[in-house]
Write a protein that holds these residues in place. Structure first.
Motif, PDB file in Angstrom:
ATOM      1  N   ASP A  12      10.416 -27.281  11.945  1.00 29.07           N
ATOM      2  CA  ASP A  12       9.660 -28.091  12.905  1.00 29.07           C
ATOM      3  C   ASP A  12       9.540 -27.292  14.207  1.00 29.07           C
ATOM      4  OD1 ASP A  12      12.075 -28.280  14.249  1.00 29.07           O
ATOM      5  OD2 ASP A  12      12.424 -30.375  13.740  1.00 29.07           O
ATOM      6  N   SER A  13       8.916 -27.898  15.226  1.00 28.44           N
ATOM      7  CA  SER A  13       8.636 -27.086  16.425  1.00 28.44           C
ATOM      8  C   SER A  13       9.922 -26.655  17.141  1.00 28.44           C
ATOM      9  CB  SER A  13       7.691 -27.815  17.359  1.00 28.44           C
ATOM     10  OG  SER A  13       8.172 -29.085  17.646  1.00 28.44           O
ATOM     11  N   LEU A  14      10.965 -27.494  17.113  1.00 30.87           N
ATOM     12  CA  LEU A  14      12.210 -27.086  17.783  1.00 30.87           C
ATOM     13  C   LEU A  14      12.858 -25.917  17.036  1.00 30.87           C
ATOM     14  CD1 LEU A  14      13.627 -30.593  18.700  1.00 30.87           C
ATOM     15  CD2 LEU A  14      12.820 -28.874  20.305  1.00 30.87           C
ATOM     16  N   LEU A  36      11.224 -23.709  15.280  1.00 31.65           N
ATOM     17  CA  LEU A  36      10.393 -22.533  15.577  1.00 31.65           C
ATOM     18  C   LEU A  36      10.731 -21.982  16.961  1.00 31.65           C
ATOM     19  CD1 LEU A  36       6.924 -23.748  14.250  1.00 31.65           C
ATOM     20  CD2 LEU A  36       8.318 -21.928  13.267  1.00 31.65           C
ATOM     21  N   ALA A  37      11.016 -22.893  17.903  1.00 31.54           N
ATOM     22  CA  ALA A  37      11.375 -22.455  19.258  1.00 31.54           C
ATOM     23  C   ALA A  37      12.683 -21.666  19.224  1.00 31.54           C
ATOM     24  CB  ALA A  37      11.503 -23.669  20.176  1.00 31.54           C
ATOM     25  N   VAL A  38      13.657 -22.155  18.442  1.00 31.19           N
ATOM     26  CA  VAL A  38      14.935 -21.442  18.319  1.00 31.19           C
ATOM     27  C   VAL A  38      14.683 -20.071  17.682  1.00 31.19           C
ATOM     28  CG1 VAL A  38      17.192 -21.447  17.165  1.00 31.19           C
ATOM     29  CG2 VAL A  38      16.304 -23.567  18.164  1.00 31.19           C
ATOM     30  N   THR A  76      11.954 -18.242  17.709  1.00 28.76           N
ATOM     31  CA  THR A  76      11.278 -17.291  18.592  1.00 28.76           C
ATOM     32  C   THR A  76      12.240 -16.738  19.648  1.00 28.76           C
ATOM     33  OG1 THR A  76       9.382 -16.905  20.011  1.00 28.76           O
ATOM     34  CG2 THR A  76      10.150 -19.113  19.965  1.00 28.76           C
ATOM     35  N   VAL A  77      13.137 -17.595  20.159  1.00 28.69           N
ATOM     36  CA  VAL A  77      14.111 -17.118  21.164  1.00 28.69           C
ATOM     37  C   VAL A  77      15.074 -16.114  20.514  1.00 28.69           C
ATOM     38  CG1 VAL A  77      16.050 -17.805  22.644  1.00 28.69           C
ATOM     39  CG2 VAL A  77      13.968 -19.186  22.606  1.00 28.69           C
ATOM     40  N   LYS A  78      15.553 -16.430  19.308  1.00 28.69           N
ATOM     41  CA  LYS A  78      16.522 -15.543  18.644  1.00 28.69           C
ATOM     42  C   LYS A  78      15.883 -14.197  18.301  1.00 28.69           C
ATOM     43  CE  LYS A  78      19.948 -18.719  16.969  1.00 28.69           C
ATOM     44  NZ  LYS A  78      20.841 -19.130  15.921  1.00 28.69           N
ATOM     45  N   ASP A  91       8.022 -11.272  21.498  1.00 34.87           N
ATOM     46  CA  ASP A  91       7.727 -12.704  21.425  1.00 34.87           C
ATOM     47  C   ASP A  91       6.713 -12.913  20.303  1.00 34.87           C
ATOM     48  OD1 ASP A  91       6.969 -15.305  21.696  1.00 34.87           O
ATOM     49  OD2 ASP A  91       6.418 -15.190  23.803  1.00 34.87           O
ATOM     50  N   PHE A 126       5.563 -15.417  18.792  1.00 39.57           N
ATOM     51  CA  PHE A 126       4.628 -16.543  18.842  1.00 39.57           C
ATOM     52  C   PHE A 126       3.738 -16.499  20.084  1.00 39.57           C
ATOM     53  CE2 PHE A 126       7.883 -17.999  15.954  1.00 39.57           C
ATOM     54  CZ  PHE A 126       7.139 -18.627  14.968  1.00 39.57           C
ATOM     55  N   GLU A 127       3.768 -15.361  20.777  1.00 37.65           N
ATOM     56  CA  GLU A 127       3.036 -15.275  22.045  1.00 37.65           C
ATOM     57  C   GLU A 127       1.568 -15.644  21.872  1.00 37.65           C
ATOM     58  OE1 GLU A 127       3.220 -11.464  23.837  1.00 37.65           O
ATOM     59  OE2 GLU A 127       2.929 -12.273  25.853  1.00 37.65           O
ATOM     60  N   GLY A 167       0.413 -17.325  19.366  1.00 40.39           N
ATOM     61  CA  GLY A 167       0.254 -18.591  18.648  1.00 40.39           C
ATOM     62  C   GLY A 167       0.459 -18.593  17.154  1.00 40.39           C
TER      63      GLY A 167
END
Lengths: 80, 410
Positions: A43-45, A47-49, A51-53, A61, A63-64, A66
């Motif tokens: 899910d989006s959270l 995916l956020a984790v 991208t940060v990792k 980055d 997903f810069e 998209g």
């Protein structure tokens, strides 16, 4: 070449870690064509984790701009 | 005609009207999981004109108690309506002639959520009614108990539109449903749009209007939205739980409507102040001479346009949701193995921020950090919304404080 393989192994291990942190199945086969959302259930959270990792590890980055659907697309981004 | 499509079920306006007339008891607190029941009770409270408190059905009863809402003591009471039929009620609704209020909760700056009470006037300030909107079909993509969801719901109700619930797990069906039913409007957070595009990038040609609030559209996302919704106009809304919707804009810049000039101000720190006439009611706004400080830093472009330079720094914006670090710290520090904590956001291009925490462990704890992260996540599930639960942890020896005892926030 070895470096490329190691980077890809690292990405897969990050993905497995995130799945296991969410108490989701993490031992399935992950290939270049594996889709993050549809096949792995990100899910989006998550995916956020991810991208940060990945940014912490490879300074990219992914997903810069998209659109990243598959594990293979992450591999190409970190190889650029 | 259909009122709501929700998880494969269809609820018609006729069914809604029948149930409205047959239900002669009201409740002060709305605490439901079914989206139809949430909408039904909001309309019921407007039809019979009694005040309601709207709670997120995913909260535990204990969380509700902490907010001062005792679900078990919320007994039904008899109601009667001055309206002879739904149409008469609807005319009054459109003219905003209702003795009604809705209270919801927002993150407070002191760590305790504060309640804000809105009238139909403050909630429907930017609601538009007319022939242009009559046949609209809404892709509903917000939590229905949050301010943005309520505003989309009211826009649809004012115009007797059909609502297609596509939030949460329903998001995966977005493109399929939009194209099948030829939906015309969508309002969602940028994170939601990113997800939709990643799930299925094929275009949705029936959508004529794409709106977003909560966080800024990046230029990359705007370009992607133009491909996903080739026939749509793209707008941004500046809104909050405290004042509902205030301005509409494109990209960074927002237009100040003529009637609002003089009722917004920018102080010497370039913070946007909003006059109290725009606010709901709350005893915890901390007004300064009738002005509410949004904490958002803005810049005047010309006499009718402002640009947002940065959003209020107290909160962490996760995919359009405001997370109050103080609230999360309070929950963390209530765990027996956490002595102290500092919560902050880590920037990323998916959800803008993700919540992270520095943690000082209680001195007698002798387990691995990995194990502790997992325990914290498990403990916080159900006590905080998913987006507010920290995903990254640093284990530190101590948290830095200022001389006046405040945590140093980077």
């Amino acid at each position: 070449m070895i470096e490329k393989e190691e980077k890809e192994k690292k990405v897969i291990s990050i993905i497995r870690d995130i799945l296991s942190d969410e108490n989701m199945e993490s031992e399935m086969e992950i290939a270049e064509s594996t889709k993050l959302k549809e096949d792995l259930g990100f899910d989006s959270l998550m995916l956020a984790v991810l991208t940060v990792k990945i940014e912490n590890e490879f300074d990219v980055d992914v997903f810069e701009d998209g659109l990243v659907f598959t594990v293979g697309e992450i591999f190409s981004k970190i190889a650029e | 005609m259909t009122f709501l499509y929700y998880k494969g079920d269809e609820y018609s306006y006729d069914q809604l009207k029948d149930e409205l007339i047959q239900e002669h008891y009201g409740h002060k607190i709305i605490y439901e999981r079914s989206v139809y029941r949430i909408f039904f009770w909001i309309i019921h409270s407007m039809y019979y004109e009694y005040p309601i408190i709207l709670l997120d059905g995913s909260l535990s009863e204990n969380d509700c108690l902490e907010l001062g809402c005792d679900i078990s003591a919320d007994h039904a009471f008899p109601v009667s309506s001055r309206f002879s039929c739904y149409d008469e009620f609807h005319r009054n609704l459109i003219n905003k002639q209702l003795l009604w209020s809705l209270t919801l909760f927002t993150s407070g700056t002191t760590g305790r959520p504060k309640s804000v009470t809105h009238s139909i006037e403050t909630l429907s300030r930017t609601t538009r009614v007319g022939p242009r909107y009559t046949g609209d079909l809404w892709a509903f993509a917000y939590n229905p108990t949050h301010i943005a969801g309520i505003q989309v719901f009211l826009q649809a109700l004012f115009n007797s539109n059909q609502i297609f619930y596509l939030f949460d797990n329903e998001m995966d069906k977005f493109t399929e449903i939009v194209n099948e039913f030829k939906l015309t409007r969508v309002s969602a957070t940028p994170t939601y749009y990113k997800n939709v595009i990643m799930t299925d990038p094929s275009p949705c040609k029936s959508i004529i209007s794409v709106t977003s609030g909560g966080e800024k559209f990046s230029e990359v996302l705007v370009d992607q939205l133009k491909i996903k919704f080739p026939k749509a106009k793209i707008h941004n809304i500046y809104a909050s739980t405290e004042f509902g919707s205030l301005f509409q804009g494109n990209g960074d810049s927002f237009e100040i409507p003529e009637q609002m000039k003089g009722l917004i101000r920018i102080n010497s720190k370039n913070e946007l102040l909003v006059h109290k006439t725009f606010l709901g009611e709350s005893n915890s706004f901390g007004l300064d001479d009738g002005w509410y400080n949004t904490g958002d830093i803005v810049q005047m472009i010309d006499t009718s346009h402002i640009r947002f330079v940065s959003r209020s720094s107290t909160f962490i914006n996760v995919g359009g949701y405001k997370v109050n670090p103080i609230e999360v710290e309070a929950k963390l520090e209530s765990l027996p193995f956490v002595q102290d904590s500092r919560v902050f956001g880590i920037h990323n291009s998916i959800t803008q921020n993700i919540v992270a925490a520095d943690i000082v462990l209680a001195s007698d704890i002798n387990i691995s950090q990995k194990e502790v992260s997992r325990m914290i996540k498990m403990e916080l599930e159900g006590k905080l919304p998913d987006y507010a639960i920290p995903r990254f942890f640093n284990f530190v020896d101590k948290i830095q404080y200022t001389r006046t005892g405040k945590k140093i926030r980077k």
